[in-house]
Design a protein around this motif. Structure first.
Motif, short mmCIF file in Angstrom:
data_model
loop_
_atom_site.label_atom_id
_atom_site.label_comp_id
_atom_site.label_asym_id
_atom_site.label_seq_id
_atom_site.Cartn_x
_atom_site.Cartn_y
_atom_site.Cartn_z
N GLN A 140 0.84 -1.20 0.00
CA GLN A 140 0.00 0.00 0.00
C GLN A 140 0.87 1.24 0.00
OE1 GLN A 140 -2.60 0.39 3.39
NE2 GLN A 140 -3.83 1.98 2.45
N ASP A 141 0.53 2.23 -0.80
CA ASP A 141 1.27 3.49 -0.87
C ASP A 141 0.32 4.68 -0.86
OD1 ASP A 141 4.14 3.51 -1.00
OD2 ASP A 141 4.00 2.33 -2.82
N ASN A 142 0.69 5.70 -0.11
CA ASN A 142 -0.06 6.96 -0.12
C ASN A 142 0.65 7.97 -1.02
OD1 ASN A 142 -1.84 6.02 1.75
ND2 ASN A 142 -1.17 7.32 3.44
N VAL B 28 0.37 12.07 -1.60
CA VAL B 28 -0.26 13.26 -1.03
C VAL B 28 0.09 14.49 -1.87
CG1 VAL B 28 -0.54 14.61 1.08
CG2 VAL B 28 0.05 12.19 1.24
N THR C 119 -7.07 -1.77 -5.07
CA THR C 119 -8.12 -0.89 -4.57
C THR C 119 -7.54 0.51 -4.49
OG1 THR C 119 -7.59 -1.35 -2.24
CG2 THR C 119 -9.29 -2.70 -3.24
N ILE C 120 -8.37 1.51 -4.73
CA ILE C 120 -7.92 2.90 -4.73
C ILE C 120 -8.84 3.71 -3.83
CG2 ILE C 120 -7.48 4.98 -6.10
CD1 ILE C 120 -7.07 3.21 -8.54
N ALA C 121 -8.28 4.34 -2.80
CA ALA C 121 -9.07 5.22 -1.94
C ALA C 121 -8.63 6.65 -2.20
CB ALA C 121 -8.89 4.84 -0.48
N LEU C 122 -9.60 7.47 -2.60
CA LEU C 122 -9.34 8.87 -2.96
C LEU C 122 -10.01 9.79 -1.94
CD1 LEU C 122 -10.19 9.15 -6.78
CD2 LEU C 122 -7.93 9.35 -5.73
N SER C 123 -9.26 10.78 -1.46
CA SER C 123 -9.90 11.84 -0.68
C SER C 123 -9.66 13.14 -1.43
CB SER C 123 -9.32 11.89 0.73
OG SER C 123 -9.64 10.69 1.39
N GLY D 187 -12.48 0.37 -3.33
CA GLY D 187 -11.76 1.42 -2.63
C GLY D 187 -12.72 2.29 -1.85
N PHE E 3 -5.63 13.32 -1.95
CA PHE E 3 -4.93 12.27 -1.23
C PHE E 3 -5.31 10.94 -1.89
CE2 PHE E 3 -3.91 9.25 1.76
CZ PHE E 3 -2.93 9.78 2.56
N SER F 35 -4.59 6.76 -1.91
CA SER F 35 -3.98 5.59 -1.30
C SER F 35 -4.34 4.38 -2.15
CB SER F 35 -4.46 5.41 0.14
OG SER F 35 -3.69 4.41 0.76
N VAL F 36 -3.33 3.68 -2.61
CA VAL F 36 -3.58 2.50 -3.44
C VAL F 36 -3.05 1.26 -2.74
CG1 VAL F 36 -3.11 1.36 -5.66
CG2 VAL F 36 -3.43 3.83 -5.58
N CYS F 37 -3.85 0.21 -2.76
CA CYS F 37 -3.44 -1.08 -2.23
C CYS F 37 -3.40 -2.05 -3.41
CB CYS F 37 -4.47 -1.51 -1.19
SG CYS F 37 -4.06 -3.07 -0.45
N GLN G 219 -11.04 -1.16 1.47
CA GLN G 219 -10.15 -0.07 1.86
C GLN G 219 -10.96 1.15 2.26
OE1 GLN G 219 -7.51 1.27 -1.25
NE2 GLN G 219 -6.19 2.41 0.13
N ASN H 121 -10.57 5.32 3.80
CA ASN H 121 -9.77 6.48 4.22
C ASN H 121 -10.44 7.18 5.39
OD1 ASN H 121 -8.00 6.10 2.14
ND2 ASN H 121 -8.61 7.90 0.95
N ASP I 299 2.50 2.13 4.73
CA ASP I 299 3.31 3.24 4.24
C ASP I 299 3.27 4.33 5.30
OD1 ASP I 299 4.81 4.72 2.45
OD2 ASP I 299 3.12 5.30 1.18
#
Lengths: 303, 303
Positions: free
Chosen positions: A35-37, A39, A77-81, A111, A120, A122-124, B35, B37, B112
């Motif tokens: 997983q990587d963020n 920013v 999975t992709i979590a977007l803020s 995600g 922001f 974050s992808v897993c 996932q 956030n 991360d």
């Protein structure tokens, strides 16, 4: 490095065997996970990076980690803020970029989407270990060769150009904004190798990967600077310490044919001996960490 | 709801069968993945939430999603982006909180750590489908019963108290800051059921879960308000529309004994019929969405 200190605290608090490589290898499930963020204004700047490129890079950095583990990238999975000014068009282009990197049946499967002050991401990423041998940073052995795939320093050169307002040469800009993970090279290694081996991507720089493998394996890596694949005009500091090229360092038995460029070998000792400008320069773990710290800020540190 | 619109765009851009339930079920790997956030000042406020509680909640919300899918929670990765004022003590307490929710062998295996302007937490949770039947929101069938586990409205009541500067009664505060996923209930259902079934957590409110299951399954859920488990003194708007209780709605065959509280049944039609105050009130999908929108802001929307 502040984040590396935090990682030690996390390792101690969790007391887990998994924390170490970029991907965690979950043997019982036959998968690896990473997983990587990313920013805004820390890892990227929307002034010079488009939504499509952000999608590309967010996925590419995670696919690179899965590939370097030896596993086959499978699901994301992709979590977007997102701040309120972000519109539908941004989302569409982001996912088009993300999807464009999903080769060979890799799928984005879910995600989250929420509000935030800044963008922001974050992808897993999940990879399958089926039919592959999984790497470890601890597996470099005396007598092995050091192989590199991809060119080094181009991404950092691209960032340098972008931050000074330039948009050319294109090869450097593209290396930074739309990196290409070394899917084929990693797959050739992990599908065909029988021995234990070490493999890492160069997301935090070539010297970081060499030094991490050397120190985690308790060996000395002798490397010839002249053999390192690089584009013309890239300063040696960027070739050695510039991050985000997503090239690969593989340390494998000498008899194993995997393509790439052989840049050195593994001998008794600890750290990295770099043959450069007719001299041999020794880099301890501390030397490399302080060089990265002196050259770059905002380095992303995988747990 | 802005985020729900974005989810439609993402579904269309990706054209994926996976986007829908809170967890993606990856049959070939025998796992589910989810996932979430959590963003400072959107989902939590450090004025009233400690680092330990943030660790608890970040993990609990993801374990809740895995449990609601029917899978057995197994592994987590946590990616943290942190402002420079965050110290070692915060990190230690966060991970102690996170670890405290990891019951029955669940392990935090990586993630991360990066910089950011505000605290940003992204957790990815993986569950194993081995020996379990996986749920889907589309699986409610006419003749099934509607079962609820956990109390409803307490978390929203806790948030209301906290935002008005109060720290008691403790049960409401704790429900909001340190929610408990319904691990045992979900496990009993998914380990023992033979038929297809629907199960969802109530992270976005009880009515959201009931309405989503009803509309995705193309059926009408008849529910008695008086039977819904709730604490004394909680307003009916909070019981029905308050989020973050992490209770469970399961829609299962009438003959299946799974514990919990039976609150209704599935009949022909579409949406939710709520028996309340001696009347039957019908809620269409749009009614529920606009009620949530009118009552609450900053609702977190899983893709």
């Amino acid at each position: 490095m502040r984040e590396k200190d935090f990682i030690s605290i996390i390792k101690n608090t969790l007391n887990s065997d998994y924390i170490g490589d970029d991907c965690a290898y979950l043997k019982d499930l036959g998968i690896v996970v990473t997983q990587d963020n990313l920013v805004e204004d820390v890892h990227f700047c929307l002034k010079y990076m488009s939504a499509f490129q952000l999608g590309v890079k967010s996925v590419a950095v995670n696919i690179s980690d899965v590939c370097a583990s030896g596993a086959e990238p499978a699901y994301l999975t992709i979590a977007l803020s997102l701040p309120s000014y972000i519109d539908e068009n941004f989302i569409k282009k982001f996912y088009k970029g993300a999807k464009s990197v999903c080769q060979n049946g890799v799928e984005i499967v879910g995600g989250d989407i929420t509000g935030a002050d800044k963008v922001f991401v974050s992808v897993c990423a999940i990879g399958s270990s089926k039919g592959r041998k999984i790497s470890s940073r601890k597996n470099a052995k005396i007598g092995y060769k050091v192989v590199v795939s991809g060119v080094h320093g181009s991404s950092a050169m691209g960032l340098k150009l972008l931050t000074s307002g330039k948009k050319a040469p294109e090869s450097f800009i593209k290396a930074h904004l739309e990196p290409t993970p070394q899917v084929e090279f990693c797959s050739q290694v992990s599908k065909n190798i029988n021995s234990d081996y070490a493999m890492m991507d160069t997301s935090d720089g070539l010297m970081d990967a060499l030094s991490t493998i050397a120190n985690d394996s308790g060996v000395l890596l002798k490397v010839d600077y002249d053999k390192i694949p690089r584009e013309k005009g890239v300063d040696k500091n960027l070739v050695l310490f510039g991050g985000e090229d997503y090239g690969i360092v593989a340390v494998v038995p000498k008899s194993f044919d995997c393509g790439g460029v052989v840049v050195g070998e593994v001998v008794e000792g600890l750290g990295v001996d770099l043959n450069i400008d007719g001299k041999t320069v020794h880099y301890s773990k501390q030397d490399v960490e302080s060089s990265i710290f002196n050259h770059f800020e905002g380095v992303n540190n995988e747990i």
